[in-house]
Design a protein around this motif. Structure first.
Motif, short mmCIF file in Angstrom:
data_model
loop_
_atom_site.label_atom_id
_atom_site.label_comp_id
_atom_site.label_asym_id
_atom_site.label_seq_id
_atom_site.Cartn_x
_atom_site.Cartn_y
_atom_site.Cartn_z
N PRO A 139 13.43 64.05 22.96
CA PRO A 139 14.49 63.31 23.37
C PRO A 139 15.03 63.89 21.99
CG PRO A 139 12.27 61.94 21.48
CD PRO A 139 11.71 63.23 22.22
N ASP A 140 16.38 63.32 21.77
CA ASP A 140 17.61 63.35 20.69
C ASP A 140 17.45 63.08 19.17
OD1 ASP A 140 18.84 61.60 21.64
OD2 ASP A 140 20.03 62.35 22.32
N PHE A 141 18.04 63.66 18.07
CA PHE A 141 17.79 62.25 17.32
C PHE A 141 18.14 60.80 17.41
CE2 PHE A 141 19.49 66.48 14.78
CZ PHE A 141 18.17 67.01 15.07
N ALA A 142 18.91 60.24 18.10
CA ALA A 142 18.83 58.74 18.24
C ALA A 142 17.27 58.48 19.38
CB ALA A 142 20.13 58.98 19.19
N GLY A 143 16.43 59.24 19.36
CA GLY A 143 15.55 58.78 20.82
C GLY A 143 15.97 58.74 22.25
N VAL A 144 17.11 59.72 22.76
CA VAL A 144 17.27 58.97 23.92
C VAL A 144 16.63 60.65 24.82
CG1 VAL A 144 18.98 59.60 25.66
CG2 VAL A 144 19.51 58.78 23.49
N THR A 145 16.26 60.99 25.51
CA THR A 145 15.21 61.74 26.49
C THR A 145 16.61 61.89 27.73
OG1 THR A 145 14.70 60.48 28.16
CG2 THR A 145 12.96 60.56 26.11
N PRO A 146 16.39 62.59 27.79
CA PRO A 146 17.17 64.26 29.10
C PRO A 146 17.10 63.63 29.94
CG PRO A 146 16.04 66.32 27.52
CD PRO A 146 15.11 64.76 27.44
N LEU A 147 16.12 62.95 30.17
CA LEU A 147 16.52 61.82 31.83
C LEU A 147 17.45 60.15 31.36
CD1 LEU A 147 15.73 61.24 34.71
CD2 LEU A 147 13.68 60.08 33.99
N GLN A 148 17.19 59.94 30.54
CA GLN A 148 18.09 59.18 29.94
C GLN A 148 19.04 58.77 29.52
OE1 GLN A 148 15.37 58.17 26.08
NE2 GLN A 148 14.42 56.29 27.66
N SER A 149 19.54 59.98 29.41
CA SER A 149 20.91 60.84 28.89
C SER A 149 21.85 60.88 30.33
CB SER A 149 20.79 61.57 28.37
OG SER A 149 22.27 62.01 28.63
N LEU A 150 20.76 61.60 31.22
CA LEU A 150 20.93 61.18 33.33
C LEU A 150 21.57 60.16 33.32
CD1 LEU A 150 22.12 63.34 34.81
CD2 LEU A 150 19.69 64.16 36.03
N ARG A 151 20.67 59.52 33.49
CA ARG A 151 21.21 57.98 34.09
C ARG A 151 21.73 57.25 33.68
NH1 ARG A 151 18.91 58.45 38.54
NH2 ARG A 151 16.20 58.12 38.70
N ALA A 152 22.58 57.84 31.97
CA ALA A 152 23.42 56.76 31.69
C ALA A 152 24.93 57.30 31.76
CB ALA A 152 23.36 57.48 30.26
N ARG A 153 24.46 58.71 32.47
CA ARG A 153 25.99 59.42 33.07
C ARG A 153 25.70 58.91 34.49
NH1 ARG A 153 29.72 61.65 30.28
NH2 ARG A 153 29.72 63.95 32.22
N GLY A 154 25.57 58.30 35.32
CA GLY A 154 25.89 57.45 36.44
C GLY A 154 26.64 58.58 37.40
N GLU A 155 27.74 58.25 37.43
CA GLU A 155 28.13 59.04 39.09
C GLU A 155 29.02 60.56 38.08
OE1 GLU A 155 30.74 56.89 41.55
OE2 GLU A 155 29.27 55.68 41.61
N ARG A 156 29.46 60.50 36.96
CA ARG A 156 29.88 61.63 36.44
C ARG A 156 28.75 62.35 36.34
NH1 ARG A 156 30.80 58.52 30.78
NH2 ARG A 156 28.52 57.44 30.98
N SER A 157 27.85 62.53 36.45
CA SER A 157 26.85 63.57 36.82
C SER A 157 26.21 62.70 38.28
CB SER A 157 25.26 63.88 35.60
OG SER A 157 25.83 64.20 34.49
N LEU A 158 26.59 63.42 39.21
CA LEU A 158 26.47 62.62 40.60
C LEU A 158 25.51 63.26 40.79
CD1 LEU A 158 26.77 60.21 42.92
CD2 LEU A 158 28.02 62.14 43.66
N CYS A 197 23.47 65.79 39.71
CA CYS A 197 21.97 65.67 39.18
C CYS A 197 21.02 64.77 39.94
CB CYS A 197 22.20 66.05 37.61
SG CYS A 197 22.69 67.59 36.84
N ASN A 198 22.11 63.70 39.30
CA ASN A 198 21.31 62.38 39.19
C ASN A 198 21.25 61.99 41.29
OD1 ASN A 198 21.07 60.63 37.22
ND2 ASN A 198 22.90 60.50 37.44
N SER A 199 21.39 62.92 42.00
CA SER A 199 21.10 63.73 43.42
C SER A 199 20.45 64.32 43.10
CB SER A 199 21.97 63.10 44.02
OG SER A 199 23.30 62.27 43.40
#
Length: 338
Positions: free
Chosen positions: A302-321, A323-325
């Protein structure tokens, strides 16, 4: 006797490479345990290598001559210098140390050549381009390049001066080398342009792994935070983004491969918010870049805020289509972080 001793040294080096290659052909893959540790990333790297081993192909260029003496065949390669080598010069390169040249067999080290990005980089550069950089002043200096029939000590002296001492680079490059801050900026600009030759030229005179210049790093990190762009850098202090972050943001896997093989960049370096190059690849929807970083053992923590790369990707949604697909990418990320 001297010639026999020299050949014995080369043969011993080849035996070491063959033993190493044999170990690579028989990878031991342990089940991946759900963890955020570095060990998990190393397991992931081994799994990826094993998965790709079946489809791996050797570096194939039958008429490619040795970059240092012109000999055929050139069945060896330096994977950080991006040059093809004959068996004798490969032994000389190995003596320089891996901080100067990382030597691999073009036919036996198939795990290495499973990296399509590296193959593409070799194709984009080639011995002629590389020699144009490392031998720029050879003729002006009146230095005679060794031939395939030259004595081993002549070849060794030439190779050492060429790569370790950088004795034959252009006067312009030699002057630029004295200003490492400018070299860092030039590398940043080359990555933005996607100019693989300029990237290589800057790397050839870069002495260490620097953080990016403050203004450029500020612009790059501002993009992750949803504002700014690379063409309008802002002055800011305390930011930590590296050129590898930038390459992951741009998404050119050839550049990423070149930076990683140079040995001058830590794949797990983080920016001012604790975000790695892997996160940048995911954030800017560059699936190939993210997969390449994972293959090379990028950490999944995770980053300093405790967010993992997977969580970061999920939060991006369609903006990282993309990768999310990407099922392979998602499976790898979930395997580690579940």
């Amino acid at each position: 006797e001297e010639e026999a001793a020299a050949w014995m040294e080369v043969l011993q080096s080849v035996i070491l490479v063959l033993l190493s290659s044999r170990a690579q052909f028989q990878p031991t893959v342990s089940p991946i345990k759900p963890t955020h540790s570095r060990d998990a990333s190393q397991d992931l790297s081994r799994v990826l290598a094993a998965m790709e081993l079946e489809d791996a192909a050797p570096l194939d260029a039958p008429q490619q001559t040795c970059a240092d003496c012109g000999a055929l065949p050139a069945d060896w390669a330096s994977i950080n210098l991006m040059t093809r080598l004959c068996i004798e010069c490969s032994g000389i390169h190995r003596k320089l140390g891996v901080h100067v040249s990382k030597v691999r067999s073009c036919n036996l080290d198939t795990v290495v050549w499973s990296d399509g990005a590296m193959l593409n980089t070799f194709e984009a550069l080639g011995n002629d381009v590389i020699n144009g950089i490392w031998e720029a002043r050879l003729a002006d200096m009146g230095v005679e390049k060794p031939t395939s029939s030259s004595e081993t000590d002549v070849k060794e002296s030439f190779v050492t001066k060429k790569y370790r001492d950088k004795a034959f680079i252009s006067l312009e490059a030699a002057e630029r080398r004295q200003d490492q801050a400018q070299v860092s900026k030039d590398l940043w600009a080359a990555i933005v342009k996607g100019d693989i030759v300029d990237v290589y030229q800057s790397l050839s005179i870069l002495e260490e792994c620097p953080k990016m210049p403050g203004a450029e790093a500020a612009a790059l990190e501002a993009m992750v935070d949803g504002e700014g762009d690379l063409s309008t850098p802002q002055q800011a202090g305390g930011l930590q983004a590296t050129h590898l972050h930038l390459a992951a943001r741009v998404g050119d896997v050839r550049v990423i491969s070149l930076l990683l093989q140079s040995g001058k960049f830590d794949i797990d370096d983080v920016d001012g918010s604790g975000r790695s190059a892997l996160v940048y690849g995911l954030w800017f929807d560059n699936a190939a870049a993210a997969l390449l970083l994972l293959k090379h053992g990028a950490r999944i923590g995770p980053d300093f805020a405790g967010v993992t790369p997977l969580q970061s990707l999920r939060a991006r949604g369609e903006r990282s289509l993309r990768c999310n697909s990407d099922p392979a990418l998602l499976e790898l990320l979930m395997t580690i972080t579940m």
